[in-house]
Design a protein around this motif. Structure first.
Motif, PDB file in Angstrom:
ATOM      1  N   SER A 175     -30.891  38.091  -8.245  1.00 13.44           N
ATOM      2  CA  SER A 175     -30.300  36.752  -8.196  1.00 13.44           C
ATOM      3  C   SER A 175     -29.872  36.458  -6.763  1.00 13.44           C
ATOM      4  O   SER A 175     -29.004  37.136  -6.217  1.00 13.44           O
ATOM      5  CB  SER A 175     -29.096  36.662  -9.135  1.00 13.44           C
ATOM      6  N   VAL A 176     -30.496  35.457  -6.155  1.00 13.48           N
ATOM      7  CA  VAL A 176     -30.245  35.142  -4.751  1.00 13.48           C
ATOM      8  C   VAL A 176     -29.215  34.021  -4.616  1.00 13.48           C
ATOM      9  O   VAL A 176     -28.211  34.161  -3.923  1.00 13.48           O
ATOM     10  CB  VAL A 176     -31.562  34.757  -4.050  1.00 13.48           C
ATOM     11  N   LEU A 177     -29.454  32.889  -5.273  1.00  7.28           N
ATOM     12  CA  LEU A 177     -28.553  31.738  -5.191  1.00  7.28           C
ATOM     13  C   LEU A 177     -28.433  31.099  -6.568  1.00  7.28           C
ATOM     14  O   LEU A 177     -29.323  31.233  -7.411  1.00  7.28           O
ATOM     15  CB  LEU A 177     -29.083  30.693  -4.195  1.00  7.28           C
ATOM     16  N   ARG A 178     -27.333  30.385  -6.772  1.00  5.41           N
ATOM     17  CA  ARG A 178     -27.188  29.630  -8.011  1.00  5.41           C
ATOM     18  C   ARG A 178     -26.420  28.343  -7.724  1.00  5.41           C
ATOM     19  O   ARG A 178     -25.441  28.345  -6.980  1.00  5.41           O
ATOM     20  CB  ARG A 178     -26.483  30.442  -9.098  1.00  5.41           C
ATOM     21  N   GLY A 179     -26.902  27.268  -8.310  1.00  3.47           N
ATOM     22  CA  GLY A 179     -26.303  25.960  -8.069  1.00  3.47           C
ATOM     23  C   GLY A 179     -25.429  25.507  -9.216  1.00  3.47           C
ATOM     24  O   GLY A 179     -25.559  24.365  -9.682  1.00  3.47           O
ATOM     25  N   ALA A 180     -24.528  26.381  -9.678  1.00  2.00           N
ATOM     26  CA  ALA A 180     -23.625  26.008 -10.769  1.00  2.00           C
ATOM     27  C   ALA A 180     -22.549  25.053 -10.262  1.00  2.00           C
ATOM     28  O   ALA A 180     -22.204  25.037  -9.080  1.00  2.00           O
ATOM     29  CB  ALA A 180     -22.979  27.257 -11.360  1.00  2.00           C
ATOM     30  N   ALA A 181     -22.015  24.268 -11.171  1.00  2.00           N
ATOM     31  CA  ALA A 181     -20.939  23.344 -10.813  1.00  2.00           C
ATOM     32  C   ALA A 181     -19.627  24.108 -10.670  1.00  2.00           C
ATOM     33  O   ALA A 181     -19.330  25.014 -11.453  1.00  2.00           O
ATOM     34  CB  ALA A 181     -20.800  22.260 -11.873  1.00  2.00           C
ATOM     35  N   TYR A 182     -18.850  23.762  -9.664  1.00  2.00           N
ATOM     36  CA  TYR A 182     -17.533  24.370  -9.499  1.00  2.00           C
ATOM     37  C   TYR A 182     -16.626  23.973 -10.666  1.00  2.00           C
ATOM     38  O   TYR A 182     -16.644  22.832 -11.141  1.00  2.00           O
ATOM     39  CB  TYR A 182     -16.892  23.912  -8.190  1.00  2.00           C
ATOM     40  N   CYS A 183     -15.838  24.943 -11.121  1.00  2.00           N
ATOM     41  CA  CYS A 183     -14.822  24.720 -12.159  1.00  2.00           C
ATOM     42  C   CYS A 183     -15.420  24.208 -13.462  1.00  2.00           C
ATOM     43  O   CYS A 183     -14.745  23.518 -14.232  1.00  2.00           O
ATOM     44  CB  CYS A 183     -13.746  23.739 -11.670  1.00  2.00           C
ATOM     45  N   HIS A 184     -16.673  24.564 -13.743  1.00  2.00           N
ATOM     46  CA  HIS A 184     -17.290  24.055 -14.965  1.00  2.00           C
ATOM     47  C   HIS A 184     -16.728  24.733 -16.212  1.00  2.00           C
ATOM     48  O   HIS A 184     -17.006  24.312 -17.339  1.00  2.00           O
ATOM     49  CB  HIS A 184     -18.810  24.219 -14.903  1.00  2.00           C
ATOM     50  N   GLU A 185     -15.929  25.803 -16.013  1.00  2.00           N
ATOM     51  CA  GLU A 185     -15.294  26.405 -17.182  1.00  2.00           C
ATOM     52  C   GLU A 185     -14.281  25.458 -17.826  1.00  2.00           C
ATOM     53  O   GLU A 185     -13.818  25.699 -18.950  1.00  2.00           O
ATOM     54  CB  GLU A 185     -14.601  27.719 -16.791  1.00  2.00           C
ATOM     55  N   GLN A 186     -13.964  24.351 -17.137  1.00  2.00           N
ATOM     56  CA  GLN A 186     -13.065  23.351 -17.716  1.00  2.00           C
ATOM     57  C   GLN A 186     -13.789  22.432 -18.701  1.00  2.00           C
ATOM     58  O   GLN A 186     -13.170  21.562 -19.308  1.00  2.00           O
ATOM     59  CB  GLN A 186     -12.443  22.505 -16.593  1.00  2.00           C
ATOM     60  N   HIS A 187     -15.117  22.604 -18.834  1.00  2.00           N
ATOM     61  CA  HIS A 187     -15.924  21.885 -19.829  1.00  2.00           C
ATOM     62  C   HIS A 187     -15.949  20.373 -19.605  1.00  2.00           C
ATOM     63  O   HIS A 187     -16.020  19.596 -20.552  1.00  2.00           O
ATOM     64  CB  HIS A 187     -15.425  22.184 -21.254  1.00  2.00           C
ATOM     65  N   PHE A 188     -15.904  19.955 -18.332  1.00  2.00           N
ATOM     66  CA  PHE A 188     -16.072  18.529 -18.078  1.00  2.00           C
ATOM     67  C   PHE A 188     -17.554  18.173 -18.159  1.00  2.00           C
ATOM     68  O   PHE A 188     -18.431  19.025 -18.029  1.00  2.00           O
ATOM     69  CB  PHE A 188     -15.494  18.133 -16.714  1.00  2.00           C
ATOM     70  N   GLU A 189     -17.829  16.905 -18.373  1.00  2.00           N
ATOM     71  CA  GLU A 189     -19.208  16.453 -18.498  1.00  2.00           C
ATOM     72  C   GLU A 189     -19.851  16.342 -17.121  1.00  2.00           C
ATOM     73  O   GLU A 189     -19.221  15.925 -16.150  1.00  2.00           O
ATOM     74  CB  GLU A 189     -19.259  15.093 -19.200  1.00  2.00           C
ATOM     75  N   PRO A 249     -18.528  11.033 -12.296  1.00  2.00           N
ATOM     76  CA  PRO A 249     -18.267  11.130 -10.858  1.00  2.00           C
ATOM     77  C   PRO A 249     -19.087  12.246 -10.215  1.00  2.00           C
ATOM     78  O   PRO A 249     -19.603  13.124 -10.907  1.00  2.00           O
ATOM     79  CB  PRO A 249     -16.773  11.448 -10.808  1.00  2.00           C
ATOM     80  N   ALA A 250     -19.188  12.212  -8.897  1.00  2.00           N
ATOM     81  CA  ALA A 250     -19.935  13.241  -8.173  1.00  2.00           C
ATOM     82  C   ALA A 250     -19.213  14.581  -8.291  1.00  2.00           C
ATOM     83  O   ALA A 250     -17.985  14.650  -8.191  1.00  2.00           O
ATOM     84  CB  ALA A 250     -20.087  12.845  -6.709  1.00  2.00           C
ATOM     85  N   ARG A 251     -19.974  15.644  -8.514  1.00  2.00           N
ATOM     86  CA  ARG A 251     -19.413  16.983  -8.645  1.00  2.00           C
ATOM     87  C   ARG A 251     -19.881  17.860  -7.489  1.00  2.00           C
ATOM     88  O   ARG A 251     -20.940  17.618  -6.902  1.00  2.00           O
ATOM     89  CB  ARG A 251     -19.843  17.619  -9.970  1.00  2.00           C
ATOM     90  N   ALA A 252     -19.104  18.889  -7.188  1.00  2.00           N
ATOM     91  CA  ALA A 252     -19.483  19.863  -6.161  1.00  2.00           C
ATOM     92  C   ALA A 252     -20.199  21.036  -6.822  1.00  2.00           C
ATOM     93  O   ALA A 252     -19.794  21.501  -7.896  1.00  2.00           O
ATOM     94  CB  ALA A 252     -18.246  20.357  -5.414  1.00  2.00           C
TER      95      ALA A 252
END
Length: 251
Positions: free
Chosen positions: A96-110, A115-118
């Motif tokens: 696994s080299v890179l991953r483009g997961a959303a920050y703080c997605h454990e908060q289960h926001f949509e 809005p724009a997400r990081a």
């Protein structure tokens, strides 16, 4: 966008891969796949403070600096710098080299257009890894040294000798030699009292061995049995006398 360089030397036991990656992907992961003929159901890996065999079941696992896959009397080993996630299935090792997961997605926001997400790992990344192959014994013995080469590469300094004492002598023995290859030199420093040299060794591949250390001057050659992953600290006097000491007190 990925720019890849492959570097090999005739007397170097590994091939180096250097990748420069421009990553702007969201909610995606980048894997580096290394297909091999070693279709075993376990992968030998370095973990923190030891080694472990992890299942080659296609699930994601975490390791430290190197991993090795063997089968049919052959083995392939990979040492990397910061690529701690991997999976393996049917002889294919995928880092696994890179991953483009959303920050703080454990908060289960949509995740929508607004809005724009990081997202993680955006931008330019430099990745280095070393790949080696051979018998299982050869590969396992050289992997700790290859990992050290990536994490703490040797540094060369320009030295302009002054006078006869500073001039290089042809055929002069090296200051320190250490064998076998999977014994790591963790420290080489002056003792706290200034009267001796402190040398710290570690067996790095999880294999019992006898370390051979030579030091010039004072023309010392010693052997020391090491158990798997053992750390040993030695105090070496100016006379060449030596003894094991505690890791902290050095007495």
């Amino acid at each position: 966008r990925i720019t890849a360089r492959t570097i090999g030397y005739a007397r170097w036991p590994a091939i180096e891969l250097r990748l420069r990656i421009l990553w702007n992907e969201e909610r995606m992961r980048l894997k580096l796949a290394l297909p091999t003929v070693c279709a075993r159901d376990r992968v030998l890996c370095e973990i923190l403070g030891g080694t472990a065999e992890l299942p080659a079941d296609g699930d994601e696992h975490v390791h430290a600096r190197w991993c090795m896959l063997e089968g049919g009397g052959a083995a392939v080993g990979v040492a990397s710098c910061g690529l701690h996630g991997f999976d393996c299935l049917n002889g294919e090792l995928r880092l696994s080299v890179l991953r483009g997961a959303a920050y703080c997605h454990e908060q289960h926001f949509e995740l929508g257009e607004y809005p724009a997400r990081a997202f993680m790992d955006q931008g330019t990344h430099d990745v280095r890894l070393l790949v080696t192959a051979g018998t299982p014994e050869e590969v396992r013995a050289c992997l700790p040294g290859l990992a050290d080469h990536l994490h703490a590469p040797p540094v060369a300094y320009a030295h302009l000798p002054i006078g006869e004492r500073g001039a290089a002598q042809d055929g002069a023995p090296p200051f320190l030699t250490l064998a076998p290859a999977h014994v790591r030199l963790l420290a080489c420093k002056r003792a706290a009292d200034g009267e001796a040299l402190i040398v710290r060794l570690q067996e790095g591949a999880g294999l019992p061995c006898t370390a051979a250390l030579a030091l010039h001057p004072p023309g010392l050659a010693l052997t020391l049995p090491l158990t798997p992953l053992q750390i040993a600290t030695l105090r070496i006097e100016r006379s060449g006398a030596w003894r094991p000491v505690a890791m902290i007190e050095e007495e």
